[in-house]
Design a protein around this motif. Structure first.
Motif, short mmCIF file in Angstrom:
data_model
loop_
_atom_site.label_atom_id
_atom_site.label_comp_id
_atom_site.label_asym_id
_atom_site.label_seq_id
_atom_site.Cartn_x
_atom_site.Cartn_y
_atom_site.Cartn_z
N ARG A 140 -0.07 7.03 -6.87
CA ARG A 140 -1.52 7.05 -6.97
C ARG A 140 -2.02 7.69 -8.26
N LYS A 161 2.06 1.92 -3.51
CA LYS A 161 0.95 2.34 -4.37
C LYS A 161 0.60 3.81 -4.14
N SER A 162 0.61 4.22 -2.89
CA SER A 162 0.24 5.60 -2.58
C SER A 162 1.20 6.59 -3.22
N ALA A 201 0.82 -1.22 0.00
CA ALA A 201 0.00 0.00 0.00
C ALA A 201 0.85 1.27 0.00
#
Length: 269
Positions: free
Chosen positions: A163, A159-160, A156
């Motif tokens: 984004r 991914k951030s 995560a």
């Protein structure tokens, strides 16, 4: 030669060692969505890729008198080859449906009305939601290897950091509630084809056992006809990332990605 088919709509659902409650919800949803069509103009095919002689009495109990053919005994031939078992017997419109999709009661009525009103539409994709109500993005731009890694396997926190890039890949910049024409790639969880186009394409490419067959057929459809995202057609799709399903699924994802990029152009970043 197969007998000519005069069906308005055919549908194919492929299952493998299915979770019965999930499939039952899908089939009940499908039956409800088909209420607007006379039963004699509809045919459902369930292809069971499970090993051995699977028990299908539970399916027959759910379907009752609903016109359905169950194909089994071929083993796990993969999603593409299983769906292609209906080639030569598809209707005017043909629905490819995952066994983990529930649709709103008017979804098929809305979808068929759009197809009838838009002769240039050969493939329709719906608006999709996760079971928790959050939005799913079934339309995609052409992927790079980096996009696929980020979306399928990255933690995560990584991914951030990317984004905006992922949002662009998932076409989140497009209005959610407006019809959109010609998305490059759409998801295989719900694909409503014009039957003659599905036949012309000879269905899915059978080299794909799992994953990327929808990417490939989307691109091939886009070469000869048009694809439309129609948000009035609404579904709930459970879905799931390959990375969360174990090493076999990760291997199949990588294998299919290699086939896809050999067949089409490869972009790394």
């Amino acid at each position: 030669m197969p007998e000519p088919v005069n069906m308005e709509l055919t549908a194919c659902v492929v299952v493998f060692k299915p979770d019965r409650l999930t499939v039952i919800r899908t089939l009940k949803s499908l039956r409800q969505a088909l209420d607007s069509l006379p039963p004699q103009l509809v045919k459902l095919t369930i292809v069971d890729n499970s090993p051995g002689n699977a028990d299908h009495t539970w399916l027959q109990e759910v379907l009752g008198e609903f016109p359905c053919e169950i194909i089994s005994g071929q083993g796990n031939v993969g999603f593409a080859r299983a769906n292609n078992l209906v080639l030569g017997n598809v209707g005017k419109y043909h629905l490819v449906l995952n066994p983990d999709v529930e649709m709103e009661a008017d979804a098929l009525e809305q979808a068929l009305a759009f197809m009838r009103d838009n002769d240039d539409c050969a493939l329709l994709t719906p608006q999709a939601f996760n079971p928790d109500g959050s939005k799913q993005y079934l339309c995609k731009r052409y992927p790079t290897l980096f996009d696929l890694f980020l979306r399928g396997f990255a933690p995560a926190w990584l991914k951030s950091s990317f984004r905006k890039r992922l949002d662009r890949y998932e076409m989140r910049d497009q209005p959610a509630n407006a019809i959109a024409w010609d998305p490059p790639i759409v998801s295989g969880c719900f694909m409503l084809f014009r039957g003659e186009v599905f036949e012309k394409l000879q269905g899915f490419d059978s080299r794909y056992l799992l994953y990327f067959e929808d990417f490939d057929i989307s691109l091939r459809t886009g070469e000869i006809a048009r694809i439309a995202y129609v948000p009035s057609v609404r579904i709930v799709h459970e879905g799931g990332r390959a990375a969360d399903k174990g090493l076999w699924h990760i291997w199949q994802f990588m294998r299919s990605a290699a086939i896809f990029f050999r067949q089409h152009s490869m972009k790394i970043f």
